[in-house]
Scaffold this motif. Structure first.
Motif, PDB file in Angstrom:
ATOM      1  N   TYR A  39      -9.203   6.385 -34.827  1.00 43.43           N
ATOM      2  CA  TYR A  39      -9.044   7.711 -34.246  1.00 43.43           C
ATOM      3  C   TYR A  39      -9.501   8.764 -35.247  1.00 43.43           C
ATOM      4  CZ  TYR A  39      -6.477   5.847 -30.249  1.00 43.43           C
ATOM      5  OH  TYR A  39      -6.138   5.166 -29.113  1.00 43.43           O
ATOM      6  N   LEU A  40     -10.339   9.714 -34.756  1.00 43.35           N
ATOM      7  CA  LEU A  40     -10.966  10.717 -35.610  1.00 43.35           C
ATOM      8  C   LEU A  40     -10.573  12.119 -35.165  1.00 43.35           C
ATOM      9  CD1 LEU A  40     -14.466   9.028 -35.455  1.00 43.35           C
ATOM     10  CD2 LEU A  40     -12.731   8.692 -37.229  1.00 43.35           C
ATOM     11  N   ASP A  41     -10.827  13.064 -36.046  1.00 45.80           N
ATOM     12  CA  ASP A  41     -10.457  14.448 -35.743  1.00 45.80           C
ATOM     13  C   ASP A  41     -11.544  15.177 -34.959  1.00 45.80           C
ATOM     14  OD1 ASP A  41     -12.329  14.566 -37.761  1.00 45.80           O
ATOM     15  OD2 ASP A  41     -11.387  16.243 -38.796  1.00 45.80           O
ATOM     16  N   ARG A  42     -12.693  14.522 -34.722  1.00 39.83           N
ATOM     17  CA  ARG A  42     -13.786  15.149 -33.980  1.00 39.83           C
ATOM     18  C   ARG A  42     -14.689  14.048 -33.426  1.00 39.83           C
ATOM     19  NH1 ARG A  42     -15.931  18.119 -39.201  1.00 39.83           N
ATOM     20  NH2 ARG A  42     -13.700  17.975 -39.571  1.00 39.83           N
ATOM     21  N   GLU A  43     -15.609  14.454 -32.543  1.00 42.08           N
ATOM     22  CA  GLU A  43     -16.581  13.494 -32.037  1.00 42.08           C
ATOM     23  C   GLU A  43     -17.470  13.042 -33.191  1.00 42.08           C
ATOM     24  OE1 GLU A  43     -18.697  15.106 -28.765  1.00 42.08           O
ATOM     25  OE2 GLU A  43     -16.905  15.693 -27.650  1.00 42.08           O
ATOM     26  N   TRP A  44     -17.701  11.729 -33.289  1.00 39.65           N
ATOM     27  CA  TRP A  44     -18.358  11.204 -34.473  1.00 39.65           C
ATOM     28  C   TRP A  44     -19.824  10.862 -34.269  1.00 39.65           C
ATOM     29  CZ3 TRP A  44     -20.278   6.104 -34.803  1.00 39.65           C
ATOM     30  CH2 TRP A  44     -19.988   5.295 -33.708  1.00 39.65           C
ATOM     31  N   ARG A  45     -20.308  10.804 -33.037  1.00 46.76           N
ATOM     32  CA  ARG A  45     -21.706  10.471 -32.810  1.00 46.76           C
ATOM     33  C   ARG A  45     -22.624  11.501 -33.477  1.00 46.76           C
ATOM     34  NH1 ARG A  45     -22.113   5.231 -31.307  1.00 46.76           N
ATOM     35  NH2 ARG A  45     -20.891   4.756 -29.455  1.00 46.76           N
ATOM     36  N   GLY A  46     -23.501  11.030 -34.333  1.00 46.98           N
ATOM     37  CA  GLY A  46     -24.458  11.906 -34.994  1.00 46.98           C
ATOM     38  C   GLY A  46     -23.904  12.705 -36.137  1.00 46.98           C
ATOM     39  N   ARG A  47     -22.641  12.505 -36.492  1.00 49.47           N
ATOM     40  CA  ARG A  47     -22.036  13.263 -37.583  1.00 49.47           C
ATOM     41  C   ARG A  47     -21.922  12.388 -38.833  1.00 49.47           C
ATOM     42  NH1 ARG A  47     -19.346  18.016 -36.000  1.00 49.47           N
ATOM     43  NH2 ARG A  47     -19.155  18.283 -33.749  1.00 49.47           N
ATOM     44  N   HIS A  48     -22.023  13.050 -39.992  1.00 48.45           N
ATOM     45  CA  HIS A  48     -21.888  12.336 -41.260  1.00 48.45           C
ATOM     46  C   HIS A  48     -20.454  12.408 -41.779  1.00 48.45           C
ATOM     47  CE1 HIS A  48     -26.199  11.593 -41.977  1.00 48.45           C
ATOM     48  NE2 HIS A  48     -26.385  12.753 -41.375  1.00 48.45           N
ATOM     49  N   TYR A  49     -19.721  13.459 -41.415  1.00 43.52           N
ATOM     50  CA  TYR A  49     -18.394  13.656 -41.978  1.00 43.52           C
ATOM     51  C   TYR A  49     -17.378  13.841 -40.850  1.00 43.52           C
ATOM     52  CZ  TYR A  49     -21.152  14.546 -46.150  1.00 43.52           C
ATOM     53  OH  TYR A  49     -22.043  14.423 -47.185  1.00 43.52           O
ATOM     54  N   PHE A  50     -16.308  13.097 -40.932  1.00 47.03           N
ATOM     55  CA  PHE A  50     -15.189  13.244 -40.016  1.00 47.03           C
ATOM     56  C   PHE A  50     -13.967  12.655 -40.696  1.00 47.03           C
ATOM     57  CE2 PHE A  50     -18.117   9.879 -38.628  1.00 47.03           C
ATOM     58  CZ  PHE A  50     -17.392   8.762 -38.984  1.00 47.03           C
ATOM     59  N   CYS A  51     -12.819  13.017 -40.210  1.00 43.77           N
ATOM     60  CA  CYS A  51     -11.568  12.607 -40.847  1.00 43.77           C
ATOM     61  C   CYS A  51     -10.853  11.595 -39.956  1.00 43.77           C
ATOM     62  CB  CYS A  51     -10.673  13.817 -41.095  1.00 43.77           C
ATOM     63  SG  CYS A  51      -9.129  13.424 -41.939  1.00 43.77           S
ATOM     64  N   VAL A  52     -10.395  10.512 -40.557  1.00 42.14           N
ATOM     65  CA  VAL A  52      -9.645   9.489 -39.831  1.00 42.14           C
ATOM     66  C   VAL A  52      -8.186   9.911 -39.749  1.00 42.14           C
ATOM     67  CG1 VAL A  52      -8.922   7.080 -39.806  1.00 42.14           C
ATOM     68  CG2 VAL A  52     -11.216   7.688 -40.613  1.00 42.14           C
ATOM     69  N   VAL A  53      -7.633   9.846 -38.551  1.00 40.96           N
ATOM     70  CA  VAL A  53      -6.244  10.252 -38.359  1.00 40.96           C
ATOM     71  C   VAL A  53      -5.342   9.083 -37.983  1.00 40.96           C
ATOM     72  CG1 VAL A  53      -6.859  12.613 -37.747  1.00 40.96           C
ATOM     73  CG2 VAL A  53      -6.686  10.879 -35.953  1.00 40.96           C
ATOM     74  N   GLY A  54      -5.920   7.915 -37.685  1.00 43.04           N
ATOM     75  CA  GLY A  54      -5.073   6.777 -37.358  1.00 43.04           C
ATOM     76  C   GLY A  54      -5.866   5.607 -36.797  1.00 43.04           C
ATOM     77  N   PHE A  55      -5.159   4.488 -36.582  1.00 43.64           N
ATOM     78  CA  PHE A  55      -5.758   3.277 -36.039  1.00 43.64           C
ATOM     79  C   PHE A  55      -4.816   2.655 -35.022  1.00 43.64           C
ATOM     80  CE2 PHE A  55      -7.936   3.636 -40.087  1.00 43.64           C
ATOM     81  CZ  PHE A  55      -9.229   3.212 -39.806  1.00 43.64           C
ATOM     82  N   LYS A  56      -5.405   1.898 -34.096  1.00 46.08           N
ATOM     83  CA  LYS A  56      -4.647   1.031 -33.205  1.00 46.08           C
ATOM     84  C   LYS A  56      -5.369  -0.320 -33.151  1.00 46.08           C
ATOM     85  CE  LYS A  56      -2.409   4.406 -30.162  1.00 46.08           C
ATOM     86  NZ  LYS A  56      -2.229   4.868 -28.761  1.00 46.08           N
ATOM     87  N   VAL A  57      -4.579  -1.386 -33.096  1.00 46.95           N
ATOM     88  CA  VAL A  57      -5.129  -2.743 -33.089  1.00 46.95           C
ATOM     89  C   VAL A  57      -4.739  -3.424 -31.782  1.00 46.95           C
ATOM     90  CG1 VAL A  57      -5.202  -4.967 -34.269  1.00 46.95           C
ATOM     91  CG2 VAL A  57      -4.961  -2.870 -35.605  1.00 46.95           C
ATOM     92  N   TYR A  58      -5.729  -4.056 -31.124  1.00 47.98           N
ATOM     93  CA  TYR A  58      -5.490  -4.718 -29.851  1.00 47.98           C
ATOM     94  C   TYR A  58      -5.863  -6.191 -29.954  1.00 47.98           C
ATOM     95  CZ  TYR A  58      -5.194   0.011 -27.907  1.00 47.98           C
ATOM     96  OH  TYR A  58      -4.836   1.300 -27.634  1.00 47.98           O
ATOM     97  N   LYS A  59      -5.093  -7.014 -29.241  1.00 47.30           N
ATOM     98  CA  LYS A  59      -5.325  -8.452 -29.202  1.00 47.30           C
ATOM     99  C   LYS A  59      -5.037  -8.949 -27.790  1.00 47.30           C
ATOM    100  CE  LYS A  59      -3.567 -12.803 -31.171  1.00 47.30           C
ATOM    101  NZ  LYS A  59      -2.561 -13.403 -32.089  1.00 47.30           N
ATOM    102  N   LYS A  60      -5.794  -9.945 -27.359  1.00 47.95           N
ATOM    103  CA  LYS A  60      -5.574 -10.481 -26.016  1.00 47.95           C
ATOM    104  C   LYS A  60      -4.342 -11.376 -25.985  1.00 47.95           C
ATOM    105  CE  LYS A  60      -9.981 -10.458 -23.590  1.00 47.95           C
ATOM    106  NZ  LYS A  60     -10.991 -11.289 -22.886  1.00 47.95           N
ATOM    107  N   ASN A  61      -3.554 -11.248 -24.906  1.00 48.75           N
ATOM    108  CA  ASN A  61      -2.396 -12.121 -24.749  1.00 48.75           C
ATOM    109  C   ASN A  61      -2.798 -13.380 -23.977  1.00 48.75           C
ATOM    110  OD1 ASN A  61      -2.617 -11.348 -22.065  1.00 48.75           O
ATOM    111  ND2 ASN A  61      -0.842  -9.966 -22.124  1.00 48.75           N
ATOM    112  N   GLU A  62      -1.835 -14.193 -23.633  1.00 55.24           N
ATOM    113  CA  GLU A  62      -2.127 -15.471 -22.971  1.00 55.24           C
ATOM    114  C   GLU A  62      -2.686 -15.296 -21.570  1.00 55.24           C
ATOM    115  OE1 GLU A  62       1.469 -17.701 -22.273  1.00 55.24           O
ATOM    116  OE2 GLU A  62       2.675 -15.879 -22.461  1.00 55.24           O
TER     117      GLU A  62
END
Length: 408
Positions: free
Chosen positions: A269-292
């Motif tokens: 998760y970023l503080d701005r749209e990241w396409r085409g940008r060199h600088y942006f700030c990371v504000v967090g992460f989420k991790v997903y995994k498939k269940n059964e």
């Protein structure tokens, strides 16, 4: 029952084909370092590295006038400069390095071009005179250590006199197919020997990451939809492999991480749209995994694992097997410094132990801090690693003509 034979007594006609079959510089040095007969069976000059490879320019010729610094150049001049662009495909090999006498815990290293880098997020520990067992010594004998190859990654080096686009990710499949994810989300493909790349997917599709897992190639788009790249004899097809996962926001970036044979989606998760940008700030992460049932679910803990998000590849390491990493954490780089996201409390901290000092980490940065050279060599051996700065250089002390450096 036949008697055992000492390794030094093996016939040369057996040693030579074995040595010819080795494909990395480290394997060659370890082979030549066993004994005199093994060393004479194969010369270091017999090893011809495959990489870097010439690669077609992934970007098309410019369609309008360009500027070269402050100078405006015509379309024909820009097209000529575009033809002079050099693209090289590099390979990086990641290893687990352990002491032969004790293989409980080791170090994560990478061998890239001419140097071996220690991937430790807390590099400032090496500035202290510590005798801690988890500190890799400045000089060490290669034969006293075991190496296990973990994975291989690839990067593109583009030498151009005109401004061109950027490439976010490169993977190689079956030593032939190369897949490229552009900064604008396009997905390109080329086979070794091709003169140009072919774009895959429908117009408007934006991809975030690509990975080779279990002998297959997968990509994920910005909606979290996973696609399997079906490679036929003459065609490539994108086959939808899993349903959307996570957010479709333009302020998120998806990463594919393989851990214990399972593919995870890590959403940055970023503080701005990241396409085409060199600088942006990371504000967090989420991790997903498939269940059964094949549904994506939010993973609240990585257990003893740590995820390492790099520009060339993403890794999952067990903190019980590697020094320097904390369990249930995601390591990433931001503004040339390594940061740690802790899933336990969703906090982001700098990986440096001392916040009042700035360190350029070689694990995720091309710059290297200056480390004091060591003047203590171990016993005179055939193959030795020494660390003059932030990386290790491989030398062969018994080379013909004296002491020569063998650059990886």
């Amino acid at each position: 029952m036949s008697e055992s034979v000492e390794c030094s007594e093996l016939p040369e006609e057996l040693l030579r084909p074995i040595g010819k079959g080795l494909d990395t510089r480290i394997d060659i040095l370890r082979f030549r370092g066993v004994c005199k007969s093994w060393r004479s069976a194969i010369s270091s000059s017999d090893f011809i590295p495959r990489f870097p490879l010439n690669f077609p320019n992934p970007f098309p010729p410019p369609r309008r006038r360009r500027r070269l610094g402050w100078l405006a150049i015509s379309h024909d001049e820009a097209d000529h400069l575009h033809q002079q662009t050099i693209c090289l495909l590099h390979e990086t090999i990641f290893y687990r390095l352990t002491i032969s006498a004790s293989s409980d815990k080791g170090w994560l290293i990478k061998v890239e071009d001419c140097k071996m880098h220690l991937l430790d997020p807390h590099r400032e520990r090496y500035e202290s005179e510590s005798d801690s067992p988890n500190i890799l010594p400045n000089n060490f004998v290669l034969l006293d250590y075991d190496t296990v190859e973990l994975t291989r990654a690839h990067t593109l080096e583009i030498q151009s006199l005109i401004r061109i686009g950027r490439v976010n990710k490169v993977v190689m499949f079956n030593d032939c197919h190369v897949f490229v994810v552009y900064s604008d989300g396009k997905l390109g493909h080329a086979k070794c020997g091709d003169e140009s790349l072919t774009c895959l997917g429908e117009k408007g599709m934006e991809f975030d990451d690509v990975i080779v897992s279990e002998g297959q190639v997968y990509v994920v788009d910005r909606f979290g939809i996973g696609w399997w790249i079906k490679i036929n004899d003459s065609t490539l097809d994108l086959v939808k492999f899993w349903n959307p996962c996570g957010s479709d926001s333009l302020k998120t970036q998806k990463h594919l991480v393989e851990s214990d044979g399972t593919i995870y989606i890590v959403e940055r998760y970023l503080d701005r749209e990241w396409r085409g940008r060199h600088y942006f700030c990371v504000v967090g992460f989420k991790v997903y995994k498939k269940n059964e049932w094949g549904e994506w679910v939010l993973e609240e803990s990585l257990g003893d694992r740590a995820f390492i998000l790099r520009s060339d590849c993403s890794l999952s390491v067990s903190t019980r097997e590697f020094f320097g990493y904390e369990a249930n954490c995601i390591y990433f780089t931001q503004q040339n410094r390594i940061h740690v996201f802790k899933l336990e409390n969703n906090s982001i901290t700098n990986a440096d132990l001392k916040e009042d000092k700035v360190y350029n980490q070689t694990a995720f940065s091309r710059q290297a801090e200056k480390l004091p050279p060591s003047n203590i060599f171990g016993h005179f051996v055939q193959t030795i690693f020494h660390k003059p700065s932030a990386c290790y250089v491989i030398e062969d002390l018994f080379s013909k003509g004296g002491k020569d450096d063998f650059w990886l």
